[in-house]
Motif scaffolding. Structure first.
Motif, PDB file in Angstrom:
ATOM      1  N   TYR A   1      -3.429   0.742 -11.751  1.00 17.78           N
ATOM      2  CA  TYR A   1      -2.086   1.036 -12.467  1.00 17.78           C
ATOM      3  C   TYR A   1      -2.168   2.535 -12.788  1.00 17.78           C
ATOM      4  CZ  TYR A   1       1.516   1.112 -15.733  1.00 17.78           C
ATOM      5  OH  TYR A   1       2.795   1.548 -16.421  1.00 17.78           O
ATOM      6  N   HIS A   2      -3.316   2.960 -13.135  1.00 17.63           N
ATOM      7  CA  HIS A   2      -3.695   4.520 -13.530  1.00 17.63           C
ATOM      8  C   HIS A   2      -3.279   5.436 -12.228  1.00 17.63           C
ATOM      9  CE1 HIS A   2      -7.545   3.813 -10.925  1.00 17.63           C
ATOM     10  NE2 HIS A   2      -7.414   5.151 -10.871  1.00 17.63           N
ATOM     11  N   ASP A   3      -3.179   4.915 -10.909  1.00 19.09           N
ATOM     12  CA  ASP A   3      -2.804   5.810 -10.014  1.00 19.09           C
ATOM     13  C   ASP A   3      -1.302   6.081 -10.072  1.00 19.09           C
ATOM     14  OD1 ASP A   3      -5.410   5.747  -8.593  1.00 19.09           O
ATOM     15  OD2 ASP A   3      -4.960   3.906  -7.594  1.00 19.09           O
ATOM     16  N   LEU A   4      -0.500   5.407 -10.501  1.00 21.08           N
ATOM     17  CA  LEU A   4       1.060   5.635 -11.064  1.00 21.08           C
ATOM     18  C   LEU A   4       0.929   6.934 -11.611  1.00 21.08           C
ATOM     19  CD1 LEU A   4       2.455   2.158 -11.714  1.00 21.08           C
ATOM     20  CD2 LEU A   4       2.044   3.315  -9.597  1.00 21.08           C
ATOM     21  N   HIS A   5       0.012   7.507 -12.220  1.00 18.30           N
ATOM     22  CA  HIS A   5       0.015   8.707 -13.033  1.00 18.30           C
ATOM     23  C   HIS A   5      -0.782   9.883 -12.420  1.00 18.30           C
ATOM     24  CE1 HIS A   5       2.033   7.377 -16.424  1.00 18.30           C
ATOM     25  NE2 HIS A   5       1.516   6.394 -16.600  1.00 18.30           N
ATOM     26  N   LEU A   6      -1.329   9.511 -11.060  1.00 18.50           N
ATOM     27  CA  LEU A   6      -1.821  10.964 -10.510  1.00 18.50           C
ATOM     28  C   LEU A   6      -0.954  12.027 -10.341  1.00 18.50           C
ATOM     29  CD1 LEU A   6      -3.812   8.623  -7.591  1.00 18.50           C
ATOM     30  CD2 LEU A   6      -4.680   9.844  -9.778  1.00 18.50           C
TER      31      LEU A   6
ATOM     32  N   ALA B   1       3.045  -7.285   4.967  1.00 16.19           N
ATOM     33  CA  ALA B   1       2.474  -6.005   4.475  1.00 16.19           C
ATOM     34  C   ALA B   1       3.597  -5.084   4.336  1.00 16.19           C
ATOM     35  CB  ALA B   1       1.609  -5.205   5.587  1.00 16.19           C
ATOM     36  N   ILE B   2       3.776  -4.234   3.104  1.00 14.18           N
ATOM     37  CA  ILE B   2       4.785  -3.157   2.915  1.00 14.18           C
ATOM     38  C   ILE B   2       4.010  -1.944   2.640  1.00 14.18           C
ATOM     39  CG2 ILE B   2       6.528  -4.701   2.604  1.00 14.18           C
ATOM     40  CD1 ILE B   2       6.208  -3.871  -0.433  1.00 14.18           C
ATOM     41  N   ARG B   3       4.813  -0.825   3.117  1.00 14.82           N
ATOM     42  CA  ARG B   3       4.362   0.607   2.761  1.00 14.82           C
ATOM     43  C   ARG B   3       5.480   1.109   2.406  1.00 14.82           C
ATOM     44  NH1 ARG B   3       1.418   2.810   7.862  1.00 14.82           N
ATOM     45  NH2 ARG B   3       0.843   0.606   8.219  1.00 14.82           N
ATOM     46  N   SER B   4       5.536   1.956   1.470  1.00 12.42           N
ATOM     47  CA  SER B   4       6.749   2.811   0.987  1.00 12.42           C
ATOM     48  C   SER B   4       6.218   3.828   0.094  1.00 12.42           C
ATOM     49  CB  SER B   4       7.625   2.006   0.345  1.00 12.42           C
ATOM     50  OG  SER B   4       6.896   1.366  -1.065  1.00 12.42           O
ATOM     51  N   PRO B   5       6.873   4.912  -0.321  1.00 14.60           N
ATOM     52  CA  PRO B   5       6.419   6.086  -1.146  1.00 14.60           C
ATOM     53  C   PRO B   5       5.781   5.403  -2.536  1.00 14.60           C
ATOM     54  CG  PRO B   5       8.343   6.640  -0.451  1.00 14.60           C
ATOM     55  CD  PRO B   5       8.168   5.317   0.125  1.00 14.60           C
TER      56      PRO B   5
ATOM     57  N   THR C   1       6.979   8.108 -12.055  1.00 15.25           N
ATOM     58  CA  THR C   1       6.463   6.816 -11.108  1.00 15.25           C
ATOM     59  C   THR C   1       6.282   5.674 -11.814  1.00 15.25           C
ATOM     60  OG1 THR C   1       5.665   8.518  -9.407  1.00 15.25           O
ATOM     61  CG2 THR C   1       4.673   6.113  -9.486  1.00 15.25           C
ATOM     62  N   ALA C   2       5.573   5.770 -12.984  1.00 17.95           N
ATOM     63  CA  ALA C   2       5.144   4.548 -13.411  1.00 17.95           C
ATOM     64  C   ALA C   2       6.590   3.769 -14.116  1.00 17.95           C
ATOM     65  CB  ALA C   2       4.323   4.731 -14.780  1.00 17.95           C
ATOM     66  N   ALA C   3       7.393   4.539 -14.730  1.00 24.92           N
ATOM     67  CA  ALA C   3       8.677   3.995 -15.127  1.00 24.92           C
ATOM     68  C   ALA C   3       9.367   3.158 -13.829  1.00 24.92           C
ATOM     69  CB  ALA C   3       9.549   4.897 -15.855  1.00 24.92           C
ATOM     70  N   ARG C   4       9.447   3.861 -12.737  1.00 26.56           N
ATOM     71  CA  ARG C   4      10.346   3.296 -11.547  1.00 26.56           C
ATOM     72  C   ARG C   4       9.496   2.075 -10.863  1.00 26.56           C
ATOM     73  NH1 ARG C   4      11.030   8.721  -7.950  1.00 26.56           N
ATOM     74  NH2 ARG C   4      11.878   7.271  -6.731  1.00 26.56           N
ATOM     75  N   VAL C   5       8.170   1.968 -11.017  1.00 27.08           N
ATOM     76  CA  VAL C   5       7.523   0.995 -10.583  1.00 27.08           C
ATOM     77  C   VAL C   5       7.603  -0.077 -11.345  1.00 27.08           C
ATOM     78  CG1 VAL C   5       5.276  -0.006  -9.987  1.00 27.08           C
ATOM     79  CG2 VAL C   5       5.751   2.384  -9.104  1.00 27.08           C
ATOM     80  N   ASN C   6       7.545   0.104 -12.714  1.00 31.02           N
ATOM     81  CA  ASN C   6       7.675  -1.097 -13.886  1.00 31.02           C
ATOM     82  C   ASN C   6       8.878  -1.651 -13.498  1.00 31.02           C
ATOM     83  OD1 ASN C   6       5.060  -0.898 -14.448  1.00 31.02           O
ATOM     84  ND2 ASN C   6       5.467   0.536 -16.175  1.00 31.02           N
TER      85      ASN C   6
ATOM     86  N   GLN D   1       0.755  -1.172  -0.146  1.00 26.60           N
ATOM     87  CA  GLN D   1      -0.073   0.156  -0.002  1.00 26.60           C
ATOM     88  C   GLN D   1       0.914   1.250  -0.054  1.00 26.60           C
ATOM     89  OE1 GLN D   1      -3.347  -0.018  -0.672  1.00 26.60           O
ATOM     90  NE2 GLN D   1      -4.370  -0.148   1.281  1.00 26.60           N
ATOM     91  N   PRO D   2       0.731   2.121  -0.837  1.00 23.35           N
ATOM     92  CA  PRO D   2       1.786   3.251  -0.866  1.00 23.35           C
ATOM     93  C   PRO D   2       1.575   4.169   0.309  1.00 23.35           C
ATOM     94  CG  PRO D   2       0.577   2.818  -3.062  1.00 23.35           C
ATOM     95  CD  PRO D   2       0.036   2.118  -2.192  1.00 23.35           C
ATOM     96  N   ALA D   3       2.696   4.557   0.899  1.00 24.12           N
ATOM     97  CA  ALA D   3       2.362   5.552   2.032  1.00 24.12           C
ATOM     98  C   ALA D   3       1.571   6.614   1.625  1.00 24.12           C
ATOM     99  CB  ALA D   3       3.718   6.065   2.392  1.00 24.12           C
TER     100      ALA D   3
END
Length: 257
Positions: free
Chosen positions: A151-156, A128-132, A163-168, A102-104
């Motif tokens: 997935y769309h939340d990576l572009h909020l 469970a993990i939480r991080s930016p 963010t999307a590039a880093r998460v992928n 869950q994102p922080a």
């Protein structure tokens, strides 16, 4: 005569060798089907509200599409209320492991996201993990990374631009060779800009493909199981006229072996 005997002996040896190889060959296991998940869907860790949503969400079919099996290591990416975390926990069983992320930023925005993460962490085979949002801390050697409607939340707008590039990239690194990355999200109108993530909480399927392929994945499958032709794809997904009935896409990517 001697040559004939030698050739005959060689033929027998060759056939014998082939027979041994046949005996040693391991048959390829059959791909899972929706029927294989009846026990997981009925697991007592899943509340009645979860089970009531299974038909509309095609949960068993989704698990089959993702190839979920007992003993796997799975990351549920942006768990929301933990619906898929719970069914993954039941499906992988005591020999498997589920990482719930869950994102922080989500937890800071709404306390219920933190409550959902704490509830997931209480399950015996869930961590469970939480991080930016731009820095998920996935463990290594995963069989599957899965995200549904997020997935769309990576572009909020609150997320860093990359963010999307880093998460992928983090997903690619965490998966074992041959591991799967499954993405389900709400259809946006074809060609929609990424800003649709903020305005209607949708994303163009082709934009997702471009981003994930750029991270090194190959497209392994897609499904229209959750598509809804009656959805004009223009309303906010939380709008009462369409909520719970949005058209969604399912994409399966594979990390090359």
């Amino acid at each position: 005569m001697r040559r004939s005997v030698i050739l005959a002996a060689m033929a027998v040896m060759s056939l014998s060798s082939m027979g041994c190889m046949g005996l040693m060959a391991t048959p390829t296991p059959a791909a899972p089907t929706a029927a294989d998940y009846a026990e997981a869907l009925a697991a007592p860790i899943r509340p009645a509200d979860d089970r009531a949503r299974d038909a509309a969400r095609h949960t068993a079919e989704t698990l089959a599409f993702a190839g979920v099996q007992p003993g796997q290591k799975i990351a549920d990416m942006i768990i929301g209320g933990g619906y898929f975390t719970r069914v993954f926990s039941a499906a992988v069983g005591p020999r498997g492991r589920v990482t719930a992320w869950q994102p922080a930023e989500f937890i800071a925005f709404q306390a219920s996201y933190g409550d959902s993460l704490a509830a997931a962490d209480a399950l015996a085979n869930v961590d469970a993990i939480r991080s930016p949002i731009a820095a998920p801390d996935f463990p290594a050697g995963l069989d599957l990374v899965f995200t549904a409607q997020n997935y769309h939340d990576l572009h909020l707008s609150m997320a860093p631009a990359d963010t999307a590039a880093r998460v992928n990239a983090a997903v690619f690194e965490a998966l074992k060779p041959g591991g799967l990355y499954v993405i389900i999200d709400h259809h946006a109108v074809a060609g929609s800009p990424l800003t649709a993530s903020n305005t209607v909480h949708r994303i163009d399927i082709e934009a997702v493909k471009r981003e994930v392929l750029a991270a090194g994945f190959v497209l392994d499958g897609e499904s229209d199981l959750l598509a809804n032709a009656a959805d004009p794809r223009t309303a906010n997904v939380f709008d009462g006229t369409i909520r719970g009935r949005t058209s969604q896409f399912m994409l399966r990517f594979r990390k090359p072996s």
